[in-house]
Write an enzyme that holds these catalytic residues in place. Structure first.
Site, PDB file in Angstrom:
ATOM      1  N   HIS A 126      59.445  99.827  59.773  1.00  0.00           N
ATOM      2  CA  HIS A 126      57.686 100.603  59.579  1.00  0.00           C
ATOM      3  C   HIS A 126      57.365  99.703  61.225  1.00  0.00           C
ATOM      4  O   HIS A 126      55.993  99.598  61.252  1.00  0.00           O
ATOM      5  CB  HIS A 126      57.183 100.948  58.337  1.00  0.00           C
ATOM      6  N   SER A 182      59.507  95.772  90.531  1.00  0.00           N
ATOM      7  CA  SER A 182      58.499  96.751  90.941  1.00  0.00           C
ATOM      8  C   SER A 182      58.270  96.338  92.318  1.00  0.00           C
ATOM      9  O   SER A 182      57.921  95.633  93.011  1.00  0.00           O
ATOM     10  CB  SER A 182      57.103  96.880  90.119  1.00  0.00           C
TER      11      SER A 182
END
Length: 463
Positions: free
Chosen positions: A177, A301
């Site tokens: 979780h 990038s």
């Protein structure tokens, strides 16, 4: 040579699909199987082998048994089928506007030029419907295409197995979780994906595609009208099984495509497992426990020079989505046909090559991504050192065994939602009123040692 390279790049630049453009080199092994020219060749194989089978049937007196030279000459037609020959078929199709009939006429033209065979022109495509040829051709194409795909899948399995063994003892903080949980190991987590993929590979490998060869509405009506003494179902079964396919005796004009749907669904499950692998690896990279090698000359990038993005796994994800969209549509569309036949399956089936190509492209991207990875052991250790509260689980379980009063509740009160240090946890253990051997056992416990049977699971199930 320079002209050939130039023409290749021009072709890639003008392609509508990136499979035939940008990614052509990654899926080139599928082109000889799923291209338009390849479809013609597979249809020729069916037509020629059928003519040969008719020549072996003693009750069909009008077709003599072909000799070795005849068989060689006939098979040479599809064995040497080239792009130049494919253009001849396309030229015929401009008149017929029917792709299968064009192959039939092309084959008849070839037979006219072979000594001793021009008397048998009307036994080409004898009593067949187009679907008799097409269903076998498309099944053989998928069978051969899956064989190419499985080579890369086995390579992925080999890589996962190697990584699992190499990292079977490397402790890793689990997140359930999204929250810190009991540790595992890098190797065991990768072994989960190996095991899942191995099972699905076995399922996919065992699927046997079906074929029909029973005429216009599946009753062998024309065949029986011409040669009533021939056992056409038995003849068809022998013919279909000679291609490694399973005989389907009860169909309409089209083969029911349930076997094809089985393959598509198996591929979807494999793709989803690879998507799950991509996602987990992406998150491990994001956490810093996996790091990527720098590849000289690559750009992460266009504006941020420092970046090394996990783009191989992201590329894989995108192509898996495209593959599953096509595979799902094919699996839902093909088994459904209006009455004895409609043409919706014909246009859909032409896309099974694209579906498999996207799956193969994604698989290769995942493989490339894995090859760039290594475990950052310091980062993995730092995560564990920051979360000593995860040892609340083994402590409360040992206390349960010793009959300690409400151990879960007491550990919950101390640790839930709180980050605990090593010193704080060991102080807690020292204050427990339990036998000294058990207290010493708990004091020796650390997050990196609390991995259960993880390493042994890798050793046992990834032999």
């Amino acid at each position: 040579m320079q002209l050939v390279v130039c023409l290749k790049f021009m072709s890639e630049l003008k392609s509508i699909s990136p499979l035939d453009g940008r990614y052509q080199n990654d899926v080139k092994d599928l082109s000889p199987i799923f291209s338009e020219s390849a479809l013609m060749k597979y249809r020729l194989i069916i037509e020629i082998e059928y003519l040969l089978a008719l020549s072996h049937e003693p009750k069909i007196k009008e077709v003599r048994e072909f000799n070795d030279e005849d068989r060689v000459n006939l098979r040479m037609i599809y064995e040497k089928f080239s792009e130049e020959e494919a253009l001849k078929v396309k030229k015929i199709e401009k008149t017929t506007n029917h792709d299968v009939k064009s192959v039939e006429y092309y084959l008849k033209d070839k037979l006219k030029k072979i000594n001793g065979l021009k008397d048998y022109l009307e036994f080409v495509h004898f009593a067949l419907t187009s679907e008799d040829v097409n269903n076998l051709a498309y099944s053989l194409m998928l069978k051969d295409g899956v064989a190419v795909y499985l080579r890369s899948l086995r390579t992925l399995l080999k890589e996962l197995k190697s990584l699992s063994w190499a990292n079977k003892n490397v402790a890793l903080l689990s997140l359930t979780h999204g929250q810190p949980a009991s540790p595992t190991t890098v190797g065991k987590e990768l072994a989960v994906f190996y095991y899942r993929l191995f099972r699905q590979l076995d399922v996919l490998s065992q699927i046997k595609l079906q074929g029909k060869f029973s005429g216009a509405v599946g009753n062998w009506s024309a065949q029986a009208a011409a040669y009533g003494r021939v056992d056409w179902p038995a003849f068809s079964q022998t013919f279909i099984e000679s291609f490694g396919l399973e005989f389907n005796p009860l169909t309409t004009q089209i083969e029911s495509h349930d076997g094809l749907a089985q393959v598509y669904h198996a591929l979807i499950r494999i793709n989803n497992i690879i998507r799950d692998l991509n996602q987990d690896v992406w998150l491990y990279i994001s956490r810093g426990v996996l790091k990527q090698h720098k590849v000289k000359g690559e750009v992460g990038s266009s504006t941020m020079p420092h970046k090394i993005n996990p783009w191989k796994f992201e590329n894989s994800d995108g192509n898996l989505g495209l593959a599953n969209a096509l595979l799902s549509q094919l699996a839902n569309q093909l088994p459904v046909s209006k009455l004895q036949r409609d043409l919706s399956d014909s246009t859909a089936l032409r896309n099974q090559g694209a579906a498999l190509a996207y799956a193969l492209l994604a698989l290769k991207s995942t493989l490339d991504g894995l090859a760039r990875l290594e475990v950052d052991r310091q980062a993995a250790q730092a995560e564990l050192d920051n979360h000593w509260e995860i040892l609340a689980e083994p402590i409360q379980v040992v206390l349960r065994r010793l009959g300690y009063d409400q151990p879960y509740e007491k550990l919950k009160q101390l640790t839930r939602g709180v980050r605990i240090t090593r010193a704080a946890l060991q102080q807690l253990v020292r204050g427990l009123k339990i036998p000294k051997p058990k207290k010493d056992q708990l004091l020796k416990l650390t997050p990196e040692k609390y991995i259960g049977l993880a390493a042994k699971l890798v050793e046992k199930y990834l032999k």
